[in-house]
Design an enzyme around this catalytic site. Structure first.
Site, short mmCIF file in Angstrom:
data_model
loop_
_atom_site.label_atom_id
_atom_site.label_comp_id
_atom_site.label_asym_id
_atom_site.label_seq_id
_atom_site.Cartn_x
_atom_site.Cartn_y
_atom_site.Cartn_z
N ARG A 98 20.38 -21.68 -9.94
CA ARG A 98 19.93 -22.74 -9.01
C ARG A 98 18.59 -22.37 -8.39
NH1 ARG A 98 21.88 -26.06 -11.50
NH2 ARG A 98 22.41 -24.31 -12.83
N LYS A 151 17.53 -31.02 -20.14
CA LYS A 151 18.48 -31.83 -20.92
C LYS A 151 18.44 -33.30 -20.51
CE LYS A 151 22.67 -30.99 -18.14
NZ LYS A 151 23.04 -32.33 -17.76
N THR A 152 18.22 -33.57 -19.21
CA THR A 152 18.16 -34.97 -18.77
C THR A 152 16.97 -35.66 -19.41
OG1 THR A 152 19.18 -34.39 -16.65
CG2 THR A 152 18.04 -36.49 -16.77
N GLN A 207 28.37 -22.90 -18.25
CA GLN A 207 28.45 -23.58 -16.96
C GLN A 207 29.77 -24.34 -16.79
OE1 GLN A 207 24.66 -25.20 -15.23
NE2 GLN A 207 23.92 -25.02 -17.33
N ASP A 229 27.27 -36.39 -21.32
CA ASP A 229 26.64 -35.26 -20.63
C ASP A 229 27.72 -34.37 -20.01
OD1 ASP A 229 24.69 -33.65 -19.59
OD2 ASP A 229 24.12 -35.00 -17.96
N GLU A 230 27.39 -33.10 -19.76
CA GLU A 230 28.32 -32.13 -19.15
C GLU A 230 29.65 -32.09 -19.91
OE1 GLU A 230 27.07 -30.25 -17.08
OE2 GLU A 230 25.58 -31.29 -15.87
#
Length: 738
Positions: free
Chosen positions: A601, A33-34, A250, A219-220
């Site tokens: 992770r 996504k970044t 998330q 974002d987020e």
């Protein structure tokens, strides 16, 4: 054609090229996504959109800096003119320009960190004569924070408190806290969102910022609270050129105000929104992703999404069950050593992620015993160290002389003969005159303090004025040097025999390095900008992985990070998920989302461990394996049995056999006791349909009978459709009535 577009998968490219109108990018863990966000910004600039028309919001300074660097690499210096900040950093910059519309604040406000805020809460409790045992400062601070995140001011909070005595006292604290914050010209972290949102609700201000920013990227988005949600909505305005990026799976921060509904209801808020799913994962093996997908699908009413990858399947997850937390820690460390020695894997590739900070102690001790270095994220922050807080307090007073909290910290640091009693009298004198403490020193003659005390205070104020004058001519680096020298703070450390003095001196040297970097990065930046920068640094911003050190952190802190090898200790029912979530479906769902974050992770290998028993809060408790382990398909998990486990099982079996042999010999040597015929026939005359009463499971129905005499086995159905097979000779059952 732009080369970077060819590096994107079809869904990423769609996200990049859909510029106009509302867009929701549902980006799974590790889905790039970044990269998609940075390419989107670069694409927008190449389409002729001016950099200063774009507002990009992230949740950490580190993420913002990474995005800025990536965009700069794609399109050059134009990236430097984009407003790319965290919500709090944006709020701080917004308020420097607009806070005059929120009197009595001025643009020289101080930003209080959590400790500063807590100190003020304690002062308020003392002023209100409230017992800090009954009205705990942390609890009061959390109530105030929660109210601000919901945009509830002190007046409204009192109305909502009703007739409840405790709530009314909390309203008293909030009211007094707000009063003193305004007197100190200080804002806490929540104010950066709360006051920004309040000001954006004013049409003239809102229109000014809508005219400035025509495109918003957030974002987020799943981590936004109510204030952040409204900030974004206000600026998006009627054009609705808003791009929200996030992952409902998330969302793990409800305890600090994050509202999952913000991302779930995005398409209701913006009916014309386009939904784009990023499901291809570039981080993990397919086995790890299959495990994560299996766990999260147990949450109901979540947007459908399934992570997949072109990476190889990878190895199975490993599950180890330990006797206790010490055996668990030993297993983790021994596995690390084996990976390091046999596979030459650096310790920096390894991370231990735990649900609670308290779990780290035994792992830390095991690492120390084996001589393995580790980095702990979430320990004492650099900016939380006493010497750093002291120096920053000087800078805060220089920047904002109304800041009573910072002034009280430094007025006798280093010691200059101004004791606590003097500070209290000065504060009372200043409050009575409607002044700050520093203003009180200016008119100290009428305070009633002794001439000797007045002289000390006057000398202190003269020093502060000297620093204030210097701040107009010096950069931040030079000013800090002057403060360290003129206050004799540095000299005191250099002369001290305290073994920690050298370390504290080194920390002050590091602060000078921070200042040097700041003036290099922001040549035009002044003291206010420097204080703003350091106030908004968090734990993850300062985290840097090291090749020779294992990383220890909570799962919450690990969000956004990745490691080749991950250990998840404490996978016990009651630890993870926590016992408090058992009775609240929403809380249990968040625990499951946290597990999903933990699993994703891991890039290559994942070890999960639980323990039969643990010492928690000074008590030894037994635990069952976490339900999250059971939600992972068995064919994805290998059970780990160590040599020590095999020896223990062998020893237990041998002990049981020895006891059985001794019992048999004892029975053989004892006189034979004749059983009454009636007792034998009564015990073994069970038939299908009989009612059996078990001492633990209650009444059940016999559904089958096999064998006879001492070999008779009954299959009994107990309430809840639970089937049990019991050997009559040993089971604690009796016949019952229908």
């Amino acid at each position: 054609m732009n080369n970077y577009l060819n590096t994107l998968n079809p869904r990423q490219r769609e996200a990049v090229e859909t510029v106009k109108g509302p867009v929701l990018i549902m980006a799974g863990a590790g889905s790039g996504k970044t990269k998609a966000l940075t390419c989107r910004i670069a694409y927008m600039l190449e389409q002729g959109i001016y950099p200063n028309e774009i507002l990009a919001i992230t949740f950490t300074n580190k993420a913002a800096q990474e995005m800025r660097e990536r965009v700069h690499n794609l399109v050059g210096p134009a990236a430097d003119r984009i407003w790319m900040y965290t919500f709090h950093s944006f709020g701080a910059r917004f308020l420097r320009r607009e806070i005059a519309s929120y009197p009595p604040y001025t643009d020289r406000f101080t930003i209080y960190d959590s400790d500063d805020s807590k100190t003020l809460v304690k002062n308020c409790l003392k002023e209100l004569n409230l017992d800090d045992k009954q009205y705990q400062p942390n609890a009061m601070q959390n109530r105030i924070s929660s109210a601000k995140n919901q945009l509830i001011d002190p007046k409204k909070y009192r109305e909502l408190a009703g007739s409840n005595f405790f709530n009314q006292k909390a309203a008293d604290v909030y009211e007094l806290y707000d009063k003193h914050m305004k007197e100190n010209n200080a804002l806490d972290f929540d104010d950066l969102l709360y006051i920004t949102t309040k000001l954006l609700s004013i049409e003239t201000i809102r229109k000014r910022w809508q005219d400035r920013f025509h495109y918003i990227l957030i974002d987020e988005y799943q981590d936004t609270n109510h204030a952040q949600y409204l900030m974004a909505k206000y600026i998006a305005g009627d054009t609705q050129n808003i791009c929200a990026v996030g992952d409902a799976d998330q969302s793990i921060y409800s305890w600090r105000g994050a509202d999952l509904r913000n991302i779930m209801d995005f398409q209701k808020d913006y009916p014309k929104a386009k939904l784009i799913k990023l499901e291809q994962n570039y981080r993990s093996t397919q086995t790890i992703l299959d495990a994560a997908n299996a766990v999260i699908q147990n949450n109901p009413d979540r947007p459908s999404k399934r992570l997949w990858t072109e990476n190889n399947a990878g190895t199975h997850l490993k599950h180890y069950t330990a006797i206790d937390e010490h055996a668990e820690a030993n297993f983790i460390i021994e596995t690390m050593q084996k990976e390091h020695m046999e596979k030459h894997r650096p310790y920096g590739d390894m991370a231990v992620l735990y649900r609670m900070n308290a779990q780290s102690r035994v792992i830390e001790e095991a690492l120390v015993r084996r001589g393995i270095g580790y980095t702990m994220v979430g320990g004492t922050r650099f900016y939380d160290r006493a010497e750093i807080r002291d120096m920053l307090a000087y800078l805060k007073v220089i920047n904002n002389f109304k800041d009573n909290i910072s002034l009280a910290r430094i007025i006798n640091t280093p010691k200059r003969g101004i004791g606590g009693t003097t500070v209290e009298k000065l504060l009372d004198y200043a409050n009575a005159g409607g002044m700050s403490m520093f203003e009180g020193i200016m008119g100290i003659e009428g305070s009633g303090l002794s001439s000797a005390t007045q002289r000390k205070l006057t000398n202190f104020s003269a020093m502060i004025f000297d620093f204030l004058n210097a701040s107009t001519e010096m950069n931040v680096f030079e000013l800090i040097q002057k403060v360290m020298t003129d206050t004799k703070y540095l000299a005191q450390l250099q002369e001290s025999k305290d073994p920690q003095a050298q370390s504290r001196e080194e920390n002050l040297g590091e602060l000078l390095s921070v200042a040097k970097d700041f003036i290099t990065e922001q040549p035009e930046g002044g003291l206010a900008e420097f204080l703003e920068k350091v106030a908004l640094v968090n734990d993850v911003d300062s985290y840097e992985g090291e090749d020779d050190r294992v990383t220890l952190m909570t799962i919450h802190s690990a969000k956004g990070l990745e490691f080749p090898l991950v250990f998840l200790p404490g996978m016990d029912e009651g630890i993870f998920p926590g016992v408090r979530s058992f009775m609240e479906p929403a809380a249990l769902e968040e625990e499951r989302r946290l597990c999903y974050v933990a699993i994703t992770r891991a890039k290559e290998e994942l070890y999960m461990s639980n323990a039969h028993m643990r010492t928690m809060y000074g008590k030894i408790n037994s635990y069952m394996p976490s339900r999250f382990i059971e939600e992972i398909p068995p064919d994805l998990v290998d059970k780990v049995i160590t040599e020590e486990d095999r020896e223990r099982v062998h020893f237990q079996e041998r002990s049981r056999n020895e006891r059985a042999s001794r019992f048999a010999l004892s029975e053989a040597a004892s006189p034979v006791k004749k059983l009454k015929p009636k007792a034998v026939s009564a015990r073994y005359d069970w038939q299908v349909g009989d009612t059996a009463v078990h001492t633990m499971w209650g009444k059940g129905k016999v559904v089958s009978v096999t064998g006879s005499g001492k070999n008779m086995i009954l299959k009994i159905e107990f309430p809840g459709n639970k089937m049990r097979s019991l050997m009559v000779a040993f089971a604690p059952i009796t016949k019952g009535n229908e």
